[in-house]
Motif scaffolding. Sequence first.
Motif, PDB file in Angstrom:
ATOM      1  N   THR A 116       0.856  -1.195   0.000  1.00  0.00           N
ATOM      2  CA  THR A 116       0.000   0.000   0.000  1.00  0.00           C
ATOM      3  C   THR A 116       0.888   1.239   0.000  1.00  0.00           C
ATOM      4  O   THR A 116       2.096   1.153   0.254  1.00  0.00           O
ATOM      5  N   PRO A 117       0.305   2.404  -0.239  1.00  0.00           N
ATOM      6  CA  PRO A 117       1.113   3.631  -0.249  1.00  0.00           C
ATOM      7  C   PRO A 117       1.777   3.896   1.100  1.00  0.00           C
ATOM      8  O   PRO A 117       2.746   4.642   1.180  1.00  0.00           O
ATOM      9  N   MET A 118       1.257   3.289   2.160  1.00  0.00           N
ATOM     10  CA  MET A 118       1.821   3.563   3.491  1.00  0.00           C
ATOM     11  C   MET A 118       2.806   2.474   3.927  1.00  0.00           C
ATOM     12  O   MET A 118       3.279   2.488   5.060  1.00  0.00           O
ATOM     13  N   HIS A 119       3.102   1.565   3.032  1.00  0.00           N
ATOM     14  CA  HIS A 119       3.877   0.397   3.428  1.00  0.00           C
ATOM     15  C   HIS A 119       5.196   0.759   4.115  1.00  0.00           C
ATOM     16  O   HIS A 119       5.552   0.209   5.151  1.00  0.00           O
ATOM     17  N   ALA A 120       5.884   1.697   3.507  1.00  0.00           N
ATOM     18  CA  ALA A 120       7.207   2.031   4.051  1.00  0.00           C
ATOM     19  C   ALA A 120       7.087   2.563   5.476  1.00  0.00           C
ATOM     20  O   ALA A 120       7.944   2.302   6.331  1.00  0.00           O
ATOM     21  N   THR A 172      -9.801   0.092  -6.593  1.00  0.00           N
ATOM     22  CA  THR A 172      -9.158  -0.341  -5.358  1.00  0.00           C
ATOM     23  C   THR A 172      -7.967   0.542  -5.013  1.00  0.00           C
ATOM     24  O   THR A 172      -7.798   0.978  -3.882  1.00  0.00           O
ATOM     25  N   GLU A 173      -7.149   0.800  -6.021  1.00  0.00           N
ATOM     26  CA  GLU A 173      -5.893   1.476  -5.719  1.00  0.00           C
ATOM     27  C   GLU A 173      -5.946   2.973  -5.955  1.00  0.00           C
ATOM     28  O   GLU A 173      -4.954   3.667  -5.766  1.00  0.00           O
ATOM     29  N   GLN A 174      -7.085   3.465  -6.368  1.00  0.00           N
ATOM     30  CA  GLN A 174      -7.214   4.902  -6.560  1.00  0.00           C
ATOM     31  C   GLN A 174      -7.121   5.623  -5.216  1.00  0.00           C
ATOM     32  O   GLN A 174      -6.656   6.731  -5.127  1.00  0.00           O
ATOM     33  N   SER A 204      -1.778   8.763  -3.796  1.00  0.00           N
ATOM     34  CA  SER A 204      -0.440   9.342  -3.658  1.00  0.00           C
ATOM     35  C   SER A 204      -0.319  10.172  -2.374  1.00  0.00           C
ATOM     36  O   SER A 204       0.775  10.525  -1.956  1.00  0.00           O
ATOM     37  N   TYR A 205      -1.471  10.492  -1.752  1.00  0.00           N
ATOM     38  CA  TYR A 205      -1.435  11.232  -0.491  1.00  0.00           C
ATOM     39  C   TYR A 205      -1.580  10.324   0.727  1.00  0.00           C
ATOM     40  O   TYR A 205      -1.672  10.798   1.848  1.00  0.00           O
ATOM     41  N   GLY A 206      -1.612   9.026   0.479  1.00  0.00           N
ATOM     42  CA  GLY A 206      -1.837   8.095   1.575  1.00  0.00           C
ATOM     43  C   GLY A 206      -0.817   8.245   2.683  1.00  0.00           C
ATOM     44  O   GLY A 206      -1.149   8.330   3.871  1.00  0.00           O
ATOM     45  N   ALA A 207       0.437   8.316   2.295  1.00  0.00           N
ATOM     46  CA  ALA A 207       1.486   8.415   3.305  1.00  0.00           C
ATOM     47  C   ALA A 207       1.381   9.744   4.052  1.00  0.00           C
ATOM     48  O   ALA A 207       1.551   9.802   5.276  1.00  0.00           O
ATOM     49  N   ALA A 208       1.063  10.789   3.299  1.00  0.00           N
ATOM     50  CA  ALA A 208       0.937  12.104   3.931  1.00  0.00           C
ATOM     51  C   ALA A 208      -0.201  12.097   4.944  1.00  0.00           C
ATOM     52  O   ALA A 208      -0.070  12.604   6.068  1.00  0.00           O
ATOM     53  N   LEU A 209      -1.311  11.508   4.561  1.00  0.00           N
ATOM     54  CA  LEU A 209      -2.445  11.465   5.475  1.00  0.00           C
ATOM     55  C   LEU A 209      -2.094  10.664   6.728  1.00  0.00           C
ATOM     56  O   LEU A 209      -2.395  11.053   7.852  1.00  0.00           O
ATOM     57  N   TRP A 210      -1.479   9.520   6.490  1.00  0.00           N
ATOM     58  CA  TRP A 210      -1.118   8.674   7.633  1.00  0.00           C
ATOM     59  C   TRP A 210      -0.257   9.453   8.625  1.00  0.00           C
ATOM     60  O   TRP A 210      -0.489   9.434   9.829  1.00  0.00           O
ATOM     61  N   LEU A 233       4.187  16.505  -0.825  1.00  0.00           N
ATOM     62  CA  LEU A 233       3.791  15.412   0.070  1.00  0.00           C
ATOM     63  C   LEU A 233       3.353  14.163  -0.689  1.00  0.00           C
ATOM     64  O   LEU A 233       3.220  13.099  -0.125  1.00  0.00           O
ATOM     65  N   ARG A 234       3.119  14.345  -1.960  1.00  0.00           N
ATOM     66  CA  ARG A 234       2.697  13.178  -2.749  1.00  0.00           C
ATOM     67  C   ARG A 234       3.866  12.222  -2.906  1.00  0.00           C
ATOM     68  O   ARG A 234       5.009  12.634  -3.032  1.00  0.00           O
ATOM     69  N   GLN A 235       3.512  10.989  -2.892  1.00  0.00           N
ATOM     70  CA  GLN A 235       4.565   9.994  -3.114  1.00  0.00           C
ATOM     71  C   GLN A 235       4.162   9.077  -4.242  1.00  0.00           C
ATOM     72  O   GLN A 235       3.019   8.648  -4.338  1.00  0.00           O
ATOM     73  N   SER A 236       5.113   8.788  -5.081  1.00  0.00           N
ATOM     74  CA  SER A 236       4.834   7.871  -6.176  1.00  0.00           C
ATOM     75  C   SER A 236       5.050   6.445  -5.671  1.00  0.00           C
ATOM     76  O   SER A 236       5.771   6.227  -4.701  1.00  0.00           O
ATOM     77  N   PRO A 237       4.441   5.500  -6.333  1.00  0.00           N
ATOM     78  CA  PRO A 237       4.549   4.108  -5.867  1.00  0.00           C
ATOM     79  C   PRO A 237       5.987   3.592  -5.834  1.00  0.00           C
ATOM     80  O   PRO A 237       6.293   2.689  -5.085  1.00  0.00           O
ATOM     81  N   LEU A 238       6.847   4.169  -6.664  1.00  0.00           N
ATOM     82  CA  LEU A 238       8.213   3.643  -6.680  1.00  0.00           C
ATOM     83  C   LEU A 238       9.160   4.487  -5.849  1.00  0.00           C
ATOM     84  O   LEU A 238      10.370   4.286  -5.888  1.00  0.00           O
ATOM     85  N   SER A 239       8.596   5.427  -5.093  1.00  0.00           N
ATOM     86  CA  SER A 239       9.483   6.325  -4.357  1.00  0.00           C
ATOM     87  C   SER A 239      10.404   5.543  -3.420  1.00  0.00           C
ATOM     88  O   SER A 239      11.514   5.967  -3.135  1.00  0.00           O
ATOM     89  N   GLN A 240       9.938   4.376  -2.979  1.00  0.00           N
ATOM     90  CA  GLN A 240      10.759   3.601  -2.032  1.00  0.00           C
ATOM     91  C   GLN A 240      12.016   3.017  -2.656  1.00  0.00           C
ATOM     92  O   GLN A 240      12.933   2.608  -1.960  1.00  0.00           O
ATOM     93  N   LEU A 241      12.029   2.923  -3.977  1.00  0.00           N
ATOM     94  CA  LEU A 241      13.183   2.275  -4.609  1.00  0.00           C
ATOM     95  C   LEU A 241      14.356   3.227  -4.789  1.00  0.00           C
ATOM     96  O   LEU A 241      15.403   2.832  -5.283  1.00  0.00           O
TER      97      LEU A 241
END
Lengths: 1013, 417, 97, 202
Positions: free
Chosen positions: A627-631, A773-775, A839-845, D6-14
């Motif tokens: 998920t976008p918050m995985h890291a 789902t992933e939107q 793309s804002y998932g991590a920011a929101l978290w 603040l936006r993060q792309s899905p590959l930002s972790q790489l």
Amino acid sequence: MPARFRLTEGGRIDRSKPISFTFNGKVYQGFEGDTLASALLANGVHLVGRSFKYHRPRGIMSAGAEEANALIQVGEGARTDPNLRATQIELVDGLKAASQNCWPSVEFDVSIVNNIASRLIPSGFYYKTFMWPASLWMTYEKIIRNAAGLGKAPEGPDPDSYDKTFAHCDVLVVGAGPTGLAAALSAGRSGARVILSEQDATLGGSLLSEPDLQIDGQPALEWVAAARAELEGLDNVRILTRTQTYGYFDHNFIGLMENLTDHLPQSAKPPKLPRHRLWKLRAKQVVIATGAIERPLVFSDNDRPGIMLASACRTYLNRFGVKPGSKAVVFTNNDGAYAAALDMHKAGIQIAAIVDLRAYAEGPLTEQARDAGLRILDGHAITATAGDKRVKAVQVTRLSDDGESAKAVGEHIECDLVAVSGGWNPTVHLHSQSRGKILFDETYACFVPGDSAQASTTAGACSGSFGLGACLSQGHDAGLAAAKAAGVKSRKKGSAPQAEDPNAPGGADRDFLPARWLWLVPGDKPLGHGGKHFVDVQNDVTAADLHLALREGYRSIEHVKRYTTTGMGTDQGKTSNVNAIAIVSQYFGCPIPDVGVTTFRPPYTPVTFGVFAGRDIGDLLDPARKTPMHALHEHAGATFEDVGQWKRPWYFPHEGEDMHQAVNREVRACRESLGVMDASTLGKIDIQGKDAAEFLNRVYTNAWLKLKVGACRYGLMLGENGMVMDDGVTSRLGENHFLMTTTSGNAAPVLAHLEEYLQTEWPELEVYLTSVTEQFATVSIAGPNARKLLAELTDDIDLSAEAFPFMTWRNGRVAGIPARVFRISFTGDLSYEINVPASYGAALWQAVMTTGEKYAITPYGTEAMHVLRAEKGFIIVGQDTDGSVTPIDLGMDWIVSKTKDFVGRRSLYRSDMDKPDRKQLVGLLTDAPDTVLPEGAQLVEKIESGPTMAMVGHVTSSYHSPNCERSIAMALIKGGRARMGQKLYSPQADGKVITCSVSDVVFYDKEGERTRG
Amino acid sequence: MKSRYSIFSLMRNALSYHEKWPEAWRSPEPKSSYDVVIVGGGGHGLATAYYLAKIHGIRNVAVIERGWLGGGNTGRNTTIVRSNYLWDESAGLYEHAMKLWEGLSQELNYNVMFSQRGVMNLAHNQQDLRDIARRVNANRLNGIDSEFLTPHQVKDLVPIIDLRGNGRYPVLGASNQRRGGTARHDAVAWGYARRADEHGVDIIQECPVNGFEIENGKVTGVQTAKGLIKAKKVGVVVAGHSSVTAEMAGIRLPLVSHPLQALVSEPVKPVIDTVVMSNAIHAYISQSDKGELVIGAGVDKYVGYGQRGSLPVTEETLAAICELFPSLKRMRMMRQWGGIVDTCPDASPIISKTPVEGFFINCGWGTGGFKATPGSGWVFADTIANDRPHPLNEAFSLERFNSGYLVDEHGAAAVAH
Amino acid sequence: MLEIKCPYCGPRFETEFSYGGEAHIERPKDSENLSDEQWGEYVFMNSNTKGVFLERWVHTSGCRRWFNVARDTVSYQILAVYETGTKAPKLDLRKDV
Amino acid sequence: MVEAYLRQSPLSQLALPSRAADETGDAGVSMAERPFRRIVNLRGNPKSEAFVSAAKSVLGAELPLAPNSAAAGKDATLLWLGPDEWWAVSEDETPPLADKLRDALSGQHASVTDVGEGYSCIAVSGPNAIDTLAKGCTLDFHDSVFAPGSCAQSDMAKAAVVFHRLEDETPSFEIYVRSSFAEYLWRWIEDAAGEYGVAVTG
Ligand SMILES: Cc1cc2nc3c(=O)[nH]c(=O)nc-3n(C[C@H](O)[C@H](O)[C@H](O)COP(=O)(O)OP(=O)(O)OC[C@H]3O[C@@H](n4cnc5c(N)ncnc54)[C@H](O)[C@@H]3O)c2cc1C
Ligand SMILES: NC(=O)c1ccc[n+]([C@@H]2O[C@H](COP(=O)([O-])OP(=O)(O)OC[C@H]3O[C@@H](n4cnc5c(N)ncnc54)[C@H](O)[C@@H]3O)[C@@H](O)[C@H]2O)c1
Ligand SMILES: Cc1cc2nc3c(=O)[nH]c(=O)nc-3n(C[C@H](O)[C@H](O)[C@H](O)COP(=O)(O)O)c2cc1C
Ligand SMILES: [Zn+2]
């Protein structure tokens, strides 16, 4: 020091590039261009292995893929390969090779006692014995297992990498002998996309073993070189050497295995180049030009080292510059083998005799041999052989006229090499795998391809044309025709290559006839009474074994194969199957085709397991969806659980905490203050169209038409068999617009299910479905402080209970991010699910975490979520259901409409569905509140003394509930709802019994006040 | 008894150069009528005939086989035998078979090499663990040996396994049935054939059945390539061809026939001493007594009567094998084939009377009926002889697809093989 | 590996599709009035044809459309591909059955 | 709107920029992430005059009707996904299309859905791009079949993707993949391209 049997000149080896290698610990020299077999022969090594069953000494028999005897263990430790054919191992510096299936050594193998006892162990002996006492079978089996097997499996994880690729072409040409080259040239010139597959390192096929032939006025090999150069110059042609075409599947889908690095010394292997590559090829047309394989003769003790195929002797001489012996007897039933005699004679090998089964030896090559003064014993047979680790003599006896027996006492002829030819078998494997018919050709006494079943043709020796001229013209025509059939408009034509053989009467179009077909050469003793007539040398199957099987009633060739194991070795009977079939036909006195053939199956020669895996192993075996918050979760030290392909935080242990402690803390936080979890993995389906509500009405068990815009509703979905398939909350976003959620693991199946009904049953409904789902990234907050937290993060949503009640949603901004907030709850507490652009998932978290600090916000994982929902008696589809559970079984009658049809409805009314003893979902409370029933525990009504007890159901979910301060469990129990309060017992594997009583399935906040508050 | 197999008969026959062995079974021409005709000469059909003769005294029996006996799925399966099924009904049936397996070589006087080397089902995630616990507990209460293994215990039994599964498919535990194992598939067919023949059963090979004679709702005969054969009762046991055959009697079945594939490696010295199955990643592996690794793969999803499987399925299976056993990556596939399996919606068999009187059907064993061979034959013979289901197969009626009483062995029970 | 010609996207490999079993089985509209047996027939029974079989496929990895295929279940040859809701074209059934 | 950073792309972790740093000289394959594309999923009946013209009025170009083909719209690239499904792909800076489409199509049997947040786009180009893609995809990427300008939905390795071949002399592809699969797919392609040399670009 040059090896003893190496010719000083000739052959396609590079004498300037010596290579050293070890065999059975001893160091030898060879040259670049050698195979292990040719290098061993050059050094005079003939004994290379032991046979499967009798452990008889075995040598090198062929020079190619058909090798059944010379199986070698190459390499050591994790990089070892068992059962490699010495004839196909390219010599590489530092190669370590060893004999297998022998102990202590190949020279002296104690298991040779099996040979001495061979009378006691004919085919199928194990079916007749080892039955008493029954208890000893496992011991016998262990001994049998240790004796069987050939090489040894590698001893550690394979360090090498493998690759696979799809490919497409107009024309696949299999085999780069003269036929295949001619086909590749004509197809390539016409502009078709061509792939040419050749298992050997070099192009040329049988031409590599031919010293004298000419094509288009030049020596054959110069023609090969020119052909190669031309093909390499065409960008529509790809040449794949060291690439066997191993399997021919449906719809012209072909499997090839390319060997990329085995021929390179370890140090010279490019680090990123994979070891082997699997080509998964779709070819519009296939030209099979796989040539033919020489057939051995079946005679007494025909398995000794030094007994080889005649064509192999020619290959060793002409291709490798190696003398396979110094004194040879040639044993043949046809004219073709005389070429071997002549070549050997020329190379200085003494030809002790040519033993010819034909009553009168004749033919163009036979005449040349006569002219050369070679001794020809026609009407004779080899009736016995001698020599322990290498043949040292043969006995040659005159045959009776009918060929059934050998007359009188024979002549003893000393030799160290026997070159055998029994005719040729076209390599029809791929044609047959493609379901093409095969026919028996009486003239050449071999199976040849009949009609093709797919878009393929056979050409050259593979189709039963043995003259070079015919091969070239057939190849040329086949290539052209294939290109045309593939829809290629020819750029240019060209004519078929022309062949000549300056030395040979009969020219380049001679074949190996005339011949005499004598399938079983009589020995000096009756069959089975002395010498062994090997048919399958690898599996030690003799002609007597075949007769035994037939005598015992195993009459079908398939029974014969399985009873004797003939043709079941690593070579799959390339040299033995036709002989076996012929011997069976003789036994019955029926024509050979009436016996039939066993099925040709892939692979043509064995294919490495690793290549099928390719790079789809390790962490690339299966996508790990994140998920976008995985890291952030990783950073927080989460332990992850796999849910379908998703990685979901399972729990977030603090330092020093075990899982139990962490989960308890997380659960408590959600009830006492505030928990947060990543719910992004929930499936989301966007549903639009004027019939959207009607559609939902048909796929869910409950009613949907009247749901208000802005509201949400829980739905249950069944399969047509009435069993629960999925559940989730669906929200009405607009009059004609809904957003459905599904369980994380079921998102794709549910969408597929919906599309199926929409497209195939109700095409009249105006509805479009789109996966979103992933939107969105979804942050779910739960707990008494959830509203307070949200209030701090948003200023454009009225969060009051009246304005934003339970089971509704609102749009707004959360932490400045455009969001859709759902007031729904799976935890049974005040809870919001905040959806924002992914793309804002991590920011929101992060915003939620920071703002939530004052509430001691606690991230929680799937385990705490499971406990929370279990406290409320909410099911998890797949855990509390198993595909055999209806909504009624779950006690969810309230959600099943009685007034409308929906998928699965009718199944709920079948006669067995309302039986009172169906399993029903109930709660269980253990007598000892601290004891947690194990999930999967079975329950009984009473404890019996014996091992069997009638079960009434099992535990589906079970936890320690910190909020109930005791254990709680959910279970499916036969007639469970009528058992409230009843004691049940759960016997455990360790003999302990857990006592519990049946309860309501809701354990906490039965009125649901917390949720709605 | 015509000729007992033993070490002594082997020695005696060695003296006569094995030239005096009698036929294991006759190859008779069919008689004009039989009390019972069994259609299908696989393990199940032959076992049925044997028990009809041996237990029920019905000796006027023919087994009619389209090709060569044992040439269907009996001759092409991965030979896994176990009885640790989830539901009581299945457990009863398979455990009955297991008990028969345990004395089968002696019963048949034919060594079927039943090797109780243990069968292990791996768990790779939490739900697998729950399912395994549920099944192990159920088995124990049904009197079936079954145990849970920790990852370390798995490793002890299978040293070449990689417990980490590279992170994606870690081995979190396993169920184990020690009495489970493998048997030499061909020998099972041959052993039953020999004994059935000895009891007077006619085994007619190379004789396809093309239709049935049915009068007033009652079967009276079988049309075959060798003509009409009268029969008082007919039992159909034709695995992948069940729908096709039942159709000839106007009966529809809830089956899907599709290719299931298997493969063997080249033979090597012993490397794996037990049977390991992983449902989650579609792989089943054991090593035959001859030394090949015998590997079962998945089914092709579509209806298919070709005895071959498609390449993507091979890829998936071997990837799983390489993942679990990284040292086997260099082993090589020697032969790959397919069989046609007939699967039921609930992954349980049908052993049942039918709407046609005297016409019985035994099918739907799908990917896992070899292990049931003795039990299936035993209950089917009983059902045919007595015209009613034996208690052990009562639940496996055709009727269940109307009433809804399915015996759903999907998922939880680790279906295949 | 079959090659299936999606009526919308063109020829693609088998792995892009999911199988949907027998075609032309209509979901009963009045399930209410069906006997258990009639309903069981709809949910579970299957022609399971050996020979030319009319079956459903969906282009899962492509356009996600369902469509019908006439395929010989022995040779695996595909004789026709046609849209959901349309009738099977006339086929030369002698071919390769 | 919150700060875009603040936006993060899905590959930002790489940490792709750092991979880009150890770029090799003559790489056969170049890879890059093209994040934050705006994607509107459009459904409707192409046989409906009203639908086609409404779409055209917003997109500034005819919807591509030929299977597996792409077209250039005014602000967006239009990809054919199926007989009644298209994508309009635009860069983040361009004005959002979804609302305009929704307005233009109101009352029709059509659907407009924003899906771009759920995808990442991986660009793969270079002389060995096709060799690399062939390792994971069954499609035939040869010029004669999948010419520049083609697009297709298919699978790459074990991820569902949309391929778009750009109009470029060296083979250049954009691969749209669901965000959760992006890391897997990136690593898969990078590994597959290993033997040709990989350059990670900006
Ligand atoms: C690859 C593979 C692996 C498997 N692995 C396992 C495993 O590990 N463990 C396990 O328990 N099970 C396994 N199975 C399943 C198992 O093989 C079968 O369930 C079982 O062998 C079925 O036995 P049978 O006697 O019913 O069928 P079969 O052995 O198939 O016998 C049916 C016979 O009927 C004949 N027949 C068909 N039609 C006609 C007709 N019209 N007239 C006359 N005869 C006809 C056929 O020729 C055939 O010989 C596997 C199956 C396959 C294909
Ligand atoms: N006169 C005789 O007795 C006689 C007998 C047999 C062959 N021949 C001669 O042999 C030649 C036959 O020519 P040809 O081109 O038909 O056959 P060939 O044997 O010359 O070539 C066949 C090629 O196919 C390759 N091959 C086989 N199976 C393969 C597979 N599965 N994958 C990849 N490569 C594979 C082989 O390695 C070989 O290079 C002619 O010159 C013919 O005269 C003569
Ligand atoms: C348990 C088992 C072990 C097998 N071992 C071998 C073997 O060692 N060598 C071999 O060639 N085939 C082996 N086979 C495969 C058979 O040769 C054959 O492919 C299979 O019975 C299917 O028959 P068919 O290929 O003739 O259709 C084995 C099959 C089974 C079921
Ligand atoms: Zn499509």
